[in-house]
Design a protein around this motif. Structure first.
Motif, mmCIF file in Angstrom:
data_model
loop_
_atom_site.group_PDB
_atom_site.id
_atom_site.type_symbol
_atom_site.label_atom_id
_atom_site.label_comp_id
_atom_site.label_asym_id
_atom_site.label_seq_id
_atom_site.Cartn_x
_atom_site.Cartn_y
_atom_site.Cartn_z
ATOM 1 N N ILE A 12 16.651 0.871 -24.116
ATOM 2 C CA ILE A 12 16.555 0.632 -22.412
ATOM 3 C C ILE A 12 15.002 0.300 -22.135
ATOM 4 N N GLY A 13 14.345 -0.049 -23.219
ATOM 5 C CA GLY A 13 12.984 -0.544 -22.775
ATOM 6 C C GLY A 13 12.007 0.314 -22.514
ATOM 7 N N LEU A 14 12.120 1.591 -22.616
ATOM 8 C CA LEU A 14 11.152 2.596 -22.523
ATOM 9 C C LEU A 14 9.913 2.551 -23.381
ATOM 10 N N VAL A 15 10.043 2.149 -24.623
ATOM 11 C CA VAL A 15 9.286 2.042 -25.818
ATOM 12 C C VAL A 15 8.291 0.982 -25.476
ATOM 13 N N SER A 16 8.852 -0.247 -24.969
ATOM 14 C CA SER A 16 7.769 -1.167 -24.405
ATOM 15 C C SER A 16 6.998 -0.726 -23.317
ATOM 16 N N ALA A 147 8.719 -11.278 -26.347
ATOM 17 C CA ALA A 147 9.526 -10.582 -26.697
ATOM 18 C C ALA A 147 10.163 -9.060 -25.864
ATOM 19 N N ASN A 148 8.824 -8.709 -25.064
ATOM 20 C CA ASN A 148 9.054 -7.292 -24.391
ATOM 21 C C ASN A 148 9.230 -7.398 -22.988
ATOM 22 N N ARG A 149 9.235 -8.907 -22.318
ATOM 23 C CA ARG A 149 9.105 -8.982 -20.997
ATOM 24 C C ARG A 149 10.274 -8.776 -20.504
ATOM 25 N N GLY A 150 11.445 -8.651 -21.062
ATOM 26 C CA GLY A 150 12.767 -8.393 -20.318
ATOM 27 C C GLY A 150 12.732 -6.953 -20.231
ATOM 28 N N CYS A 362 26.230 -1.049 -7.518
ATOM 29 C CA CYS A 362 26.435 -0.959 -9.055
ATOM 30 C C CYS A 362 25.891 -2.250 -9.828
ATOM 31 N N THR A 363 25.856 -3.298 -8.958
ATOM 32 C CA THR A 363 25.602 -4.558 -9.907
ATOM 33 C C THR A 363 24.701 -5.464 -8.954
ATOM 34 N N GLN A 364 24.230 -5.222 -7.770
ATOM 35 C CA GLN A 364 23.515 -5.950 -6.986
ATOM 36 C C GLN A 364 22.239 -6.338 -7.431
ATOM 37 N N SER A 365 21.367 -5.508 -8.168
ATOM 38 C CA SER A 365 20.234 -5.761 -8.857
ATOM 39 C C SER A 365 19.960 -5.668 -10.164
ATOM 40 N N MET A 366 21.123 -6.057 -10.788
ATOM 41 C CA MET A 366 21.196 -6.248 -12.378
ATOM 42 C C MET A 366 20.551 -7.824 -12.524
ATOM 43 N N ASP A 367 20.659 -8.531 -11.692
ATOM 44 C CA ASP A 367 20.104 -9.852 -12.207
ATOM 45 C C ASP A 367 18.664 -10.070 -11.885
ATOM 46 N N VAL A 368 17.829 -9.012 -11.489
ATOM 47 C CA VAL A 368 16.425 -9.074 -10.960
ATOM 48 C C VAL A 368 15.451 -9.379 -12.309
ATOM 49 N N ALA A 369 15.569 -8.393 -13.187
ATOM 50 C CA ALA A 369 14.909 -8.641 -14.480
ATOM 51 C C ALA A 369 15.110 -9.664 -15.369
ATOM 52 N N PRO A 370 16.455 -10.027 -15.528
ATOM 53 C CA PRO A 370 16.609 -11.217 -16.132
ATOM 54 C C PRO A 370 16.177 -12.379 -15.607
ATOM 55 N N ARG A 371 16.303 -12.414 -14.124
ATOM 56 C CA ARG A 371 15.758 -13.790 -13.406
ATOM 57 C C ARG A 371 14.087 -13.891 -13.596
ATOM 58 N N SER A 372 13.449 -12.523 -13.458
ATOM 59 C CA SER A 372 12.158 -12.724 -13.617
ATOM 60 C C SER A 372 11.791 -12.964 -15.198
ATOM 61 N N ALA A 373 12.480 -12.622 -16.318
ATOM 62 C CA ALA A 373 12.245 -13.127 -17.402
ATOM 63 C C ALA A 373 12.526 -14.709 -17.582
ATOM 64 N N PHE A 374 13.246 -15.168 -17.185
ATOM 65 C CA PHE A 374 13.817 -16.376 -17.081
ATOM 66 C C PHE A 374 12.701 -17.444 -16.514
ATOM 67 N N LEU A 375 12.435 -16.897 -15.470
ATOM 68 C CA LEU A 375 11.446 -17.735 -14.622
ATOM 69 C C LEU A 375 10.030 -17.606 -15.402
ATOM 70 N N ALA A 376 9.455 -16.549 -15.995
ATOM 71 C CA ALA A 376 8.270 -16.298 -16.797
ATOM 72 C C ALA A 376 8.246 -17.412 -17.775
ATOM 73 N N ALA A 377 9.573 -17.564 -18.428
ATOM 74 C CA ALA A 377 9.485 -18.443 -19.723
ATOM 75 C C ALA A 377 9.935 -19.988 -19.412
ATOM 76 N N VAL A 378 10.428 -20.229 -18.107
ATOM 77 C CA VAL A 378 10.793 -21.587 -17.895
ATOM 78 C C VAL A 378 9.627 -22.367 -17.581
ATOM 79 N N VAL A 379 8.612 -21.841 -17.160
ATOM 80 C CA VAL A 379 7.435 -22.696 -16.667
ATOM 81 C C VAL A 379 6.249 -22.483 -17.573
ATOM 82 N N LEU A 380 5.011 -23.253 -17.583
ATOM 83 C CA LEU A 380 4.174 -23.059 -18.446
ATOM 84 C C LEU A 380 2.989 -21.644 -18.047
ATOM 85 N N PRO A 381 2.280 -20.960 -18.830
ATOM 86 C CA PRO A 381 1.625 -19.844 -18.319
ATOM 87 C C PRO A 381 0.971 -20.215 -17.291
ATOM 88 N N ASN A 382 -0.261 -21.382 -16.950
ATOM 89 C CA ASN A 382 -0.915 -21.636 -16.057
ATOM 90 C C ASN A 382 -0.186 -21.890 -14.752
#
Length: 468
Positions: A12-16, A147-150, A362-382
């Motif tokens: 569940i990501g609590l360790v991260s 690896a821990n961004r999600g 029940c499902t309206q916010s389940m896309d939020v974290a995957p979307r943020s992780a995808f956006l962080a990885a799809v462009v360069l850090p700067n």
């Protein structure tokens, strides 16, 4: 047993989150405080303007102009956030948030409140506005291993949604208490909520200045030129590259490949945001308040329940994304919520309307974290801060048209059209994301593939030719 418990906490990501830096925890705390304030004000924003005898059309216009103003300010602040300092921009935004709360608590003038909502930070939808989220998500990306961004984004989103839930239920029952026990009139009770909003803005300011220097982006410096070693005119000076001004150095550079990705995402996010603007939380709460006569306390409890369900679902989304990928998780969890949104006004029955509202949560916010992780990885850090700021601008610009349209529909007793249209457009967005980005490889994916290819090439070169 201990091993099983640790695996569950890792899942569940609590360790991260536990192992993250103090700055990550401060950013998550800031989001809770901010969304708590948004939730409290969103519950009563439309009702407050309605109590001041503002027509539904003008309420819709108020929300539209607020979003347009916030879009412009967000664009300016996020473009220069990395250059001027993320910490400073977050602190400035917190002070503007406190200022707008004070104005709403003191004034009942439509235009004064509109100016405060535009210049300051008042959320018409209960969701993120202003520069906060883009800056925070970009900062979380560079403070957190890929690896821990999600996991971190899941908890960041969950904590914010929990803040919205807490703000709504607290606001609802505090207003109910002030009206029933203290005999306060409705306007006085609503204004007390905005005093609380201002106080949370000050608390967010204190949390912002507590951040360390590690949250800042790597600075770009203007190279200092030694006048004694500088080339003379006619001795190669005309071939030297012109130096960028300080103003241009503050602006981010976005690669050509990223521009194509950003353009596609802006179009899709704009479609989704327009749909969200047709059914923002403030209008949804007013819909249940007006159509079914639910008082503020029960209204707060209803939306507290849906927000808590939405928050809990985010942890499940992070686990699913590890197995099937971010894009698939975004689409297959968000699509059912779009369908249930369209069904909310169909039955003329409170229990069924509440059922569809809860099923949507029940499902309206389940896309939020995957979307943020995808956006962080799809462009360069700067590029992250500026790109996420552009996404917010695209979403806010499209979303700004929705409340006005919904206000006009509500004025003509066609509230249901907004829900049905919003749900349909969100379903189109989901299918569009799947069609365009299914199987898309991020920069990090390609970098890992190149590293593995280079490693295999070195191994082949190191083999004994006689053994081949």
């Amino acid at each position: 047993m201990a091993h099983f418990a640790r695996k569950a906490l890792e899942e569940i990501g609590l360790v991260s989150l536990w192992n993250s830096s103090a700055d990550v925890k401060l950013l998550c705390t800031q989001r809770f405080v901010r969304l708590f304030a948004y939730g409290g004000s969103t519950l009563i924003l439309v009702a407050y303007l309605d109590a001041l005898d503002v027509s539904k059309e003008k309420i819709g216009l108020f929300m539209t102009l607020t979003l347009i103003g916030d879009t412009i300010i967000s664009l300016i602040l996020t473009l220069f956030a990395d250059g001027l300092g993320r910490k400073a921009i977050l602190a400035l935004g917190a002070l503007l948030m406190a200022m707008s709360g004070v104005v709403f608590a003191l004034s009942g003038n439509y235009w004064v409140m509109l100016a405060a909502a535009i210049v300051g930070v008042i959320s018409p939808s209960g969701n993120e506005i202003g520069p906060f989220r883009a800056i925070e998500e970009s900062t979380l990306a560079h403070l957190t291993p890929a690896a821990n961004r999600g996991d971190i984004y899941a908890w960041y989103s969950l904590i914010g949604t929990a803040g919205t839930a807490g703000g709504m239920v607290s606001s609802g029952w505090v207003i109910q208490y002030m009206r029933s026990k203290l005999d306060w009139d409705v306007i006085k009770a609503y204004r007390a909520v905005f005093w609380g909003y201002a106080a949370f803005g000050i608390l967010k300011f204190l949390l912002s200045i507590a951040l360390s220097k590690h949250v800042e982006a790597e600075k770009k410096h203007i190279p200092a030129e030694d006048p004694e070693t500088a080339p003379l005119l006619g001795d190669g000076a005309e071939e030297a590259e012109p130096q960028k001004s300080y103003f241009k150095l503050l602006l981010p550079e976005i690669s050509a490949e990223s521009r194509v990705i950003v353009a596609n995402l802006c179009i899709l996010f704009a479609l989704d945001a327009f749909a969200s603007g047709l059914a923002p939380l403030s209008w949804v709460t007013f819909f249940f308040h007006e159509r079914y006569g639910i008082n503020e306390g029960k209204l707060g409890t209803l939306f507290f329940t849906t927000s808590i369900i939405a928050a809990a679902s985010m942890l499940l989304a992070a686990s699913i994304a590890k197995r099937i990928g971010n894009i698939q998780t975004m689409v297959f969890t968000h699509l059912p919520s779009a369908i249930f949104l369209a069904l909310i006004p169909v039955p003329n029955s409170l229990p069924f309307a509440m059922l569809f509202l809860i099923l949507r949560s029940c499902t309206q916010s389940m896309d939020v974290a995957p979307r943020s992780a995808f956006l962080a990885a799809v462009v360069l850090p700067n590029e992250r801060t500026a790109v996420m700021g552009l996404f917010n601008v695209a979403k806010a610009s499209s979303q700004s048209l929705g409340p006005l349209i919904t206000g006009i529909l509500a004025q003509h007793r066609l509230f249901w059209v907004a829900f049905v249209t919003a749900g349909t457009l969100k379903a189109v967005y989901d299918l569009g994301m799947l069609a365009v980005f299914m199987g898309h490889k991020t920069y990090e994916d390609r970098a890992e593939e190149e590293r593995q290819a280079e490693e295999e090439e070195r191994l082949r070169e190191g083999e004994d030719p006689n053994e081949r």
